[in-house]
Design a protein around this motif. Sequence first.
Motif, PDB file in Angstrom:
ATOM      1  N   VAL A  37       0.846  -1.190   0.000  1.00 12.70           N
ATOM      2  CA  VAL A  37       0.000   0.000   0.000  1.00 12.70           C
ATOM      3  C   VAL A  37       0.887   1.246   0.000  1.00 12.70           C
ATOM      4  N   SER A  38       0.666   2.123  -0.940  1.00 15.09           N
ATOM      5  CA  SER A  38       1.480   3.335  -1.053  1.00 15.09           C
ATOM      6  C   SER A  38       1.130   4.330   0.049  1.00 15.09           C
ATOM      7  N   GLY A  39       2.163   5.010   0.536  1.00 12.14           N
ATOM      8  CA  GLY A  39       1.951   6.081   1.501  1.00 12.14           C
ATOM      9  C   GLY A  39       1.808   7.415   0.796  1.00 12.14           C
ATOM     10  N   ASN A  40       1.578   8.454   1.558  1.00 11.77           N
ATOM     11  CA  ASN A  40       1.455   9.794   1.008  1.00 11.77           C
ATOM     12  C   ASN A  40       2.798  10.212   0.397  1.00 11.77           C
ATOM     13  N   LYS A  41       2.777  10.567  -0.890  1.00 15.09           N
ATOM     14  CA  LYS A  41       4.022  10.884  -1.603  1.00 15.09           C
ATOM     15  C   LYS A  41       4.704  12.122  -1.018  1.00 15.09           C
ATOM     16  N   THR A  42       3.930  13.111  -0.619  1.00 18.58           N
ATOM     17  CA  THR A  42       4.526  14.316  -0.040  1.00 18.58           C
ATOM     18  C   THR A  42       5.242  13.980   1.262  1.00 18.58           C
ATOM     19  N   ASP A  43       4.588  13.171   2.114  1.00 13.92           N
ATOM     20  CA  ASP A  43       5.217  12.754   3.375  1.00 13.92           C
ATOM     21  C   ASP A  43       6.474  11.931   3.103  1.00 13.92           C
ATOM     22  N   GLN A  44       6.364  11.053   2.119  1.00 11.76           N
ATOM     23  CA  GLN A  44       7.501  10.187   1.775  1.00 11.76           C
ATOM     24  C   GLN A  44       8.715  11.021   1.369  1.00 11.76           C
ATOM     25  N   ASP A  45       8.505  12.001   0.512  1.00 14.91           N
ATOM     26  CA  ASP A  45       9.619  12.858   0.072  1.00 14.91           C
ATOM     27  C   ASP A  45      10.139  13.713   1.224  1.00 14.91           C
ATOM     28  N   ASN A  46       9.232  14.139   2.097  1.00 11.93           N
ATOM     29  CA  ASN A  46       9.614  15.007   3.202  1.00 11.93           C
ATOM     30  C   ASN A  46      10.478  14.267   4.224  1.00 11.93           C
ATOM     31  N   ILE A  47      10.254  12.967   4.370  1.00 11.42           N
ATOM     32  CA  ILE A  47      11.045  12.163   5.308  1.00 11.42           C
ATOM     33  C   ILE A  47      12.521  12.227   4.920  1.00 11.42           C
ATOM     34  N   GLN A  48      12.808  11.989   3.645  1.00 12.08           N
ATOM     35  CA  GLN A  48      14.197  12.040   3.170  1.00 12.08           C
ATOM     36  C   GLN A  48      14.755  13.459   3.274  1.00 12.08           C
ATOM     37  N   LYS A  49      13.933  14.440   2.931  1.00 11.18           N
ATOM     38  CA  LYS A  49      14.382  15.835   2.965  1.00 11.18           C
ATOM     39  C   LYS A  49      14.734  16.265   4.385  1.00 11.18           C
ATOM     40  N   GLN A  50      13.866  15.930   5.335  1.00 14.33           N
ATOM     41  CA  GLN A  50      14.113  16.307   6.732  1.00 14.33           C
ATOM     42  C   GLN A  50      15.337  15.581   7.286  1.00 14.33           C
ATOM     43  N   PHE A  51      15.518  14.327   6.872  1.00 13.38           N
ATOM     44  CA  PHE A  51      16.682  13.574   7.331  1.00 13.38           C
ATOM     45  C   PHE A  51      17.971  14.185   6.787  1.00 13.38           C
ATOM     46  N   ASP A  52      17.952  14.597   5.528  1.00 13.71           N
ATOM     47  CA  ASP A  52      19.143  15.204   4.929  1.00 13.71           C
ATOM     48  C   ASP A  52      19.555  16.471   5.688  1.00 13.71           C
TER      49      ASP A  52
END
Length: 241
Positions: A37-52
Amino acid sequence: MPLQDLVTAEKPIPLFVEKCVEFIEDTGLCTEGLYRVSGNKTDQDNIQKQFDQDHNISLVSMEVTVNAVAGALKAFFADLPDPLIPYSLHPELLEAAKIPDKTERLHALKEIVKKFHPVNYDVFRYVITHLNRVSQQNKINLMTADNLSICFWPTLMRPDFENREFLSTTKIHQSVVETFIQQCQFFFYNGEIVETVNTVAPPPPSNPGQLVEPMVPLQLPPPLQPQLIQPQLQTDPLGII
């Protein structure tokens, strides 16, 4: 960034991968359809961005769903310059997958895994061990080793889907990853071979016709009989016949 640049001898697993896996196992291992099941794409991208921006960030504090974290983990491997399972070993894996005897086949696959670059080997073992844990909850999350391999093998192997020759071996690729998940203890922890219903399937018979059920003749109704059309008598306008 190459995988080798994301690890050290003291930290053989990329921190981002470690954070995602720990979050998933702590909060959502039994989530139905995990990795499917796919998650929210915006949240998914934000996870990597915030980690960086901050490697110490807590995924729990971000209030994201487990499916978004699972999607971010898959995206991490999809974005690596090279697949986690090296292209150079794909042909050997496919050949090993065709060995009819199960025990011999598994030992052949185990020898190939040992050829992985040490960095790839450590991360691959970590990911497969995680997927094995997910599969152990399949009665709740409905994600068997088969289902997980369908979701993960394109990310781990990064095939050329535009190559027509490749399309004929997709099921073997997927079955290889499924077997790694099922036989995780055997491949990485000197465990025994697990008895399963399906492992890597031997190649299909050379005659494709053997895979097709015999065609049943189509039963058609009898042709319609032409009805006799009685000629209608014309009415005499004067009433005289």
